[in-house]
Structure formats: structure tokens, C-alpha cells
Design a protein around this motif. Sequence first.
Motif, mmCIF file in Angstrom:
data_model
loop_
_atom_site.group_PDB
_atom_site.id
_atom_site.type_symbol
_atom_site.label_atom_id
_atom_site.label_comp_id
_atom_site.label_asym_id
_atom_site.label_seq_id
_atom_site.Cartn_x
_atom_site.Cartn_y
_atom_site.Cartn_z
ATOM 1 N N ILE A 203 69.502 -7.742 14.299
ATOM 2 C CA ILE A 203 69.265 -7.212 15.813
ATOM 3 C C ILE A 203 70.608 -6.681 16.257
ATOM 4 O O ILE A 203 70.564 -5.769 16.864
ATOM 5 C CB ILE A 203 68.857 -8.662 16.351
ATOM 6 N N GLU B 63 66.576 -4.344 25.691
ATOM 7 C CA GLU B 63 65.859 -4.884 24.430
ATOM 8 C C GLU B 63 65.300 -6.505 24.752
ATOM 9 O O GLU B 63 64.732 -7.168 23.773
ATOM 10 C CB GLU B 63 66.690 -4.875 23.278
ATOM 11 N N PHE C 69 71.398 -4.860 25.206
ATOM 12 C CA PHE C 69 70.753 -6.480 25.070
ATOM 13 C C PHE C 69 69.798 -6.534 26.051
ATOM 14 O O PHE C 69 68.428 -7.288 25.834
ATOM 15 C CB PHE C 69 72.135 -7.337 25.036
ATOM 16 N N ARG D 205 67.198 -9.271 24.495
ATOM 17 C CA ARG D 205 67.875 -9.796 23.564
ATOM 18 C C ARG D 205 68.624 -11.096 24.305
ATOM 19 O O ARG D 205 69.347 -10.840 24.935
ATOM 20 C CB ARG D 205 68.607 -9.241 22.466
ATOM 21 N N SER D 206 68.631 -12.120 23.983
ATOM 22 C CA SER D 206 69.255 -13.411 24.496
ATOM 23 C C SER D 206 70.820 -13.178 23.792
ATOM 24 O O SER D 206 70.903 -13.028 22.833
ATOM 25 C CB SER D 206 68.645 -14.590 24.329
ATOM 26 N N ASN E 173 69.481 -12.197 13.469
ATOM 27 C CA ASN E 173 70.306 -11.756 14.711
ATOM 28 C C ASN E 173 71.159 -10.906 14.298
ATOM 29 O O ASN E 173 71.766 -10.163 15.084
ATOM 30 C CB ASN E 173 70.915 -13.082 15.320
ATOM 31 N N CYS F 292 71.161 -3.066 17.863
ATOM 32 C CA CYS F 292 71.586 -2.992 19.374
ATOM 33 C C CYS F 292 72.812 -2.013 19.300
ATOM 34 O O CYS F 292 73.072 -1.127 20.185
ATOM 35 C CB CYS F 292 71.881 -4.305 19.919
#
Length: 248
Positions: A238, A156, A153, A158-159, A235, A242
Motif C-alpha cells: 500500500i 485513498e 493517504f 489509508r490510515s 501495508n 501511494c
Amino acid sequence: MIYNKDKKYSEKPLSGAQNYINHIKCDLSLPENIIICPVSMLTKIVQNNYKNKFYRLDGDIYILEKHNCAFVTNFGMGSPAFAMMMEVLVALGCKNFFLIGIAGALQKDIKTAEIVLCEKALRDEGVSANYIAPGDAFSFPSKTLNKKLENVFKQEKRSFSHGPTWTTDALFRETVSEVLFYQKQGIVTVEMEAAAAFAIAEHHKVDLSAAFVISDSLASLKWEPAFGHKDIDKNMHILLDCCIKAFK
């Protein structure tokens, strides 16, 4: 009178998933790494974006040929359905699991489509006591896999949020008093599989981590659904990507 289950987790079962595998003469060879998703919303994404081999065994299994893992879905929702599928996967030699799916938010600062990494799961379901001692209120994910996913996360950019979840068997019996009670305890999400998943993994000495995408909210003491929101699908993809990267 119900049998006292205080020590059931340590007793040997009459049958088991390996017996079932032998009975149906299954010789499926799977990678050790599994991404397992109770909801089928990622099926088209997997079919269209990852070269795969498909198998049907109590659920849909996609072996991702260019990655060191398989994706498993469409086996039913809730802890009992999850337990049956995971037992079969463990019997087939799978050792590392990412559980991904959707969850409801219990805290007002958790927004629609937010990714939440699960730190522990409140055992308000009936499966986990069959696998680990019933005394503890929570079951826990693999620290190793949680850290690997968290690292991806961050790499990348990513929040994501993190926190505990409430695992329930009764989707349509979540009450105001329960939500208020768990909000005060800092419980972040509610879903139907994580507590059992962590317990099964502990029992079988395999690793499992869980992360969710927020699909609805109970935080304001009313149900606020957001199913179909484009960012939820985005997401979820995503999160899948991940997890794949965390297995490398």
C-alpha cells in the motif's frame, strides 16, 4: 585525534559519485522520481505487479514503465549504505525521493503494520554530519513531498500516523534508558536511514520524504518482533502504491 568535522559538510570532497559514474562508464538513464527501500521485501511485489525494466547498479533498480518513477532496493541497510546508493542516484539526475521501509515503534499507541509518515529524524548516526552542519539534533524531510504523500493517504482512505523518528547506527545497541528518553520526547519510531537521507537531500538540494511500516516494538521496554505478519507486507505494498501515485 579525529579531524574536527564541524565544517566538513561545506568542504569539497576529493572524489564523488559523479567521478564513480564516469569511472564505471555508466550511462543509465533514470526518471527523476525514485522510491528507495533498504529492505528487499517488496522485490517480488514489484516484479509481479508492475511492468518494469531491471538494472543492477550497486543496488537493484526497477524502472516502472507505466509510471514516472523507479524503485531501488537491495543495496544494504543503514545510513552508510543508503548514502552511497543515493549519491549515485543524485549523480544520475534523480531529484525526488520517497524512502520507504520498516521501523520499530517507540510509543505504545503505535501498532504492528501501522504506516507512519516521518516529520523529522533524530541524528543519532554518523553520516549526516558529513552533509549538513552537526549542531542541529534533527534533519528534516521535504515539506512538499510529505504533503503529496499525506494527500494520497487521505484520498485513498489509508490510515496512517505521523511523527519524528530516531535514526541509529547500532541496531542491536538500543537500550532501555535511550527508549525511555526518546519516548518522553515524543519520538515515534526507530530505524537506520532517515536522518542521513534527509541530510543528503538537503546537501544536494533534492527532495526526500520518508514513511515506514511498523515491524516491531520497543515501547514496552522489551523487543516485540512482528516480522512475517501478513499486514506488514500488505501495508508495504500500500505504501509503495501511494508513493507511486504521489509522483503523478
